[in-house]
Design an enzyme around this catalytic site. Structure first.
Site, PDB file in Angstrom:
ATOM      1  N   LYS A  76     -10.161  -1.030 -18.244  1.00 37.03           N
ATOM      2  CA  LYS A  76      -9.571  -0.192 -18.069  1.00 37.03           C
ATOM      3  C   LYS A  76     -10.347   0.984 -17.390  1.00 37.03           C
ATOM      4  O   LYS A  76     -11.453   1.130 -17.982  1.00 37.03           O
ATOM      5  CB  LYS A  76      -8.450   0.642 -18.841  1.00 37.03           C
ATOM      6  N   SER A 155       0.006   4.275 -18.570  1.00 40.63           N
ATOM      7  CA  SER A 155      -0.797   4.334 -17.857  1.00 40.63           C
ATOM      8  C   SER A 155      -1.733   3.133 -17.382  1.00 40.63           C
ATOM      9  O   SER A 155      -2.644   3.262 -16.363  1.00 40.63           O
ATOM     10  CB  SER A 155      -1.622   5.572 -18.143  1.00 40.63           C
ATOM     11  N   SER A 179       1.038   3.550 -23.276  1.00 38.79           N
ATOM     12  CA  SER A 179       0.344   3.320 -21.976  1.00 38.79           C
ATOM     13  C   SER A 179      -0.320   1.675 -22.197  1.00 38.79           C
ATOM     14  O   SER A 179      -0.572   0.955 -21.122  1.00 38.79           O
ATOM     15  CB  SER A 179      -0.711   4.022 -21.849  1.00 38.79           C
TER      16      SER A 179
HETATM   17  N1  GLN Z   1       3.359   8.050 -20.518  1.00 39.14           N
HETATM   18  C1  GLN Z   1       2.676   8.913 -21.768  1.00 39.14           C
HETATM   19  C2  GLN Z   1       2.361   9.972 -21.092  1.00 39.14           C
HETATM   20  O1  GLN Z   1       2.387  10.377 -19.890  1.00 39.14           O
HETATM   21  C3  GLN Z   1       1.749   8.211 -22.257  1.00 39.14           C
HETATM   22  C4  GLN Z   1       0.716   7.924 -21.617  1.00 39.14           C
HETATM   23  C5  GLN Z   1      -0.286   7.274 -22.648  1.00 39.14           C
HETATM   24  O2  GLN Z   1      -0.146   6.475 -23.334  1.00 39.14           O
HETATM   25  N2  GLN Z   1      -1.700   7.223 -22.001  1.00 39.14           N
HETATM   26  O3  GLN Z   1       1.569  10.868 -21.605  1.00 39.14           O
END
Ligand code: GLN
Length: 485
Positions: A76, A155, A179
């Site tokens: 990632k 994400s 995410s």
């Molecule tokens: N969707 C969540 C956010 O927008 C979690 C994102 C994540 O786990 N990095 O913060």
């Protein structure tokens, strides 16, 4: 070869049937041919990958192989890679080339794995659809199978889509509020968020430091175990890393599940969950009963407060973490600043996208004098109550099971105009981060041709048990083997 798991590819390499250079070239060719459909990679490092593959072949020939020696995979784009651009999905870091490796990057390098490049993600890991990336949205391979453009989740949408599309057998990911698990669920692959502190955050670009945790996305639980074997461990460079022995996570995959006590949190089988999704999850739980597990209902009474607490705590931490992007030290800098204030304000106005700015504003507000007690302090108290819910539940059961998401992959653009609807996407995953416990998402069926994920949640440091439970399920089901067309 592209349908084989890491474990299978490792055996192919060991038998000498194929070299890492050949394997890496095959995956690179496939990646170049196919990724225009998905946009799952931000950077492809072809030359470096082939050089690393050559070194891996030499290492294997010398008898120094690990299970990862010569295996292609991807990171990632939140993990710093020495000499390779690391963008975190942002214009702010579009041209940032780190002078050092994240500990996770370093661990895979030492194990001999071959990184093909960096996967797409929501900007600074803020999002649930991968649509906030400065490098464009990612398209879900399962949506394309139906001729539709759907999100891969976020994400870590690039990592999940790349693994689902067989561009790489495995990819690293991070999970602050869901995410890893949510994109794994929406793309029909297997993902693991470890216990907070299990995997070093050093060199992993910070979003919300008390929640961020690195982890794994692959197609099988066995490959998740192989990934965690490399990723987990104490790191003196991360002050919240925990000094605990790392077991061999593959050693216990075949333990029988007889007597496993499963709890179903009643708050996670609510009206937010579509009946078709619920049926798939209940069918998965019945498979576990056939394997000898017992099932009972449990309660996480404060779970309903998780989204509200998270969306104070995570933006508050983000507003502090992201203050380092000031146009002075590294990253984007605006043209011709008039003075220092102009440099700061225009750099940040031009370098950050809408969602990141929204988080910085919310977080700064929540931390400001006069509001700190009402918002931040209160959210931290709620967080403690949520943690206690999990501690209580694990006095009664060994694991909790729930859906990973309330619905399958939604259409690109469907939720971009309504941040709150987007935040609700993580309704079943966020409490786990607030508590710091580990959890997985495992493919458990389809609704309208789109994958459904079963979430398995465990007590602190129970990754081996989660992987065992997921692996046993994958011995009697084939959802994780299905391939998007
Ligand atoms: N969707 C969540 C956010 O927008 C979690 C994102 C994540 O786990 N990095 O913060």
């Amino acid at each position: 070869m592209h349908n084989k798991s890491v474990a299978e590819l490792s055996r192919e390499l060991e038998s000498g049937k194929i070299s890492s250079v050949e394997l890496t070239q095959q995956f690179l060719d496939r990646l170049k041919q196919e990724d225009s459909k998905y946009n799952s990679f931000i950077t492809v490092t072809e030359e470096q990958a082939l050089a690393d593959a050559q070194a891996a072949d030499a290492q294997r020939a010398a008898g120094n192989a690990t299970p990862w020696t010569g295996i292609p995979f991807a990171h990632k784009d939140i993990f710093c890679t020495n000499g390779v651009r690391t963008t975190c999905g942002s214009k702010m870091l579009e041209n940032f080339v780190p002078p050092y490796d994240a500990t996770v990057t370093d661990n895979f390098r030492k194990a001999g794995a071959v990184c093909l490049g960096k996967t797409n993600m929501d900007e600074f890991a803020m999002g649930s659809s991968n649509e906030s990336s400065h490098f464009g949205a990612v398209t879900n391979p399962w949506g394309l199978s139906k001729g539709e453009k759907r999100v891969p989740g976020g994400s870590s949408g690039g990592s999940a889509a790349a693994v689902a599309a067989r561009l790489v057998p495995a990819a690293t990911a991070t999970d602050t509020g869901g995410s890893i698990r949510q994109p794994a669920a929406l793309c029909g692959v297997t993902g693991l968020k470890p216990t907070y502190g299990r995997v070093s955050r050093y060199g992993m670009i910070a979003f919300a430091s008390s929640l961020d945790q690195g982890g794994a996305i692959a197609r099988t639980a066995e490959d998740n175990a192989l990934m965690l074997n490399v990723m987990a461990g104490f790191d003196p460079k991360d002050s919240t890393s925990l000094d605990r022995a790392v077991p061999d996570y593959t050693a216990t995959l075949n333990e029988p599940l007889k007597g496993l006590r499963i709890g179903l949190p009643k708050e996670y089988f609510s009206d937010q969950l579509s009946p078709a999704m619920e049926e798939q999850i209940r069918a998965a739980v019945r498979e576990y009963e056939k394997l000898g597990a017992t099932v009972k209902e449990v309660s996480l009474p404060n779970a309903k407060l998780a989204i509200a607490a998270y969306y104070v705590i995570a933006p508050a931490e983000a507003s502090a973490n992201l203050s380092r992007f000031d146009g002075v030290r590294y990253g984007y800098r605006c043209e011709d600043p008039k003075d220092l204030m102009d440099l700061y304000t225009r750099t940040r106005a031009e370098g950050f996208g809408t969602e990141v700015k929204r988080r910085i504003l919310v977080g700064t507000y929540a931390l400001s004098a006069g509001y700190f007690d009402a918002y931040y302090l209160k959210a931290q108290k709620v967080r403690r109550l949520i943690q206690q819910d999990f501690i209580n539940a694990f006095k009664e059961v060994d694991v909790l099971m729930s859906p990973t998401t309330p619905s399958p992959a939604f259409a690109l653009g469907e939720k971009t105009n309504d941040p709150v609807t987007m935040y609700l996407e993580d309704i079943f995953t966020i409490a786990i981060n607030l508590a710091g416990v580990p959890a997985m998402s495992v493919p458990a069926g389809f609704v309208d041709g789109l994958p459904v994920g079963l979430q398995i949640i465990g007590d602190y440091f129970s990754e081996a048990r989660l992987l065992n439970a997921a692996h046993q399920f994958q011995q009697v089901t084939d959802w994780h083997q299905r391939e998007p067309q």
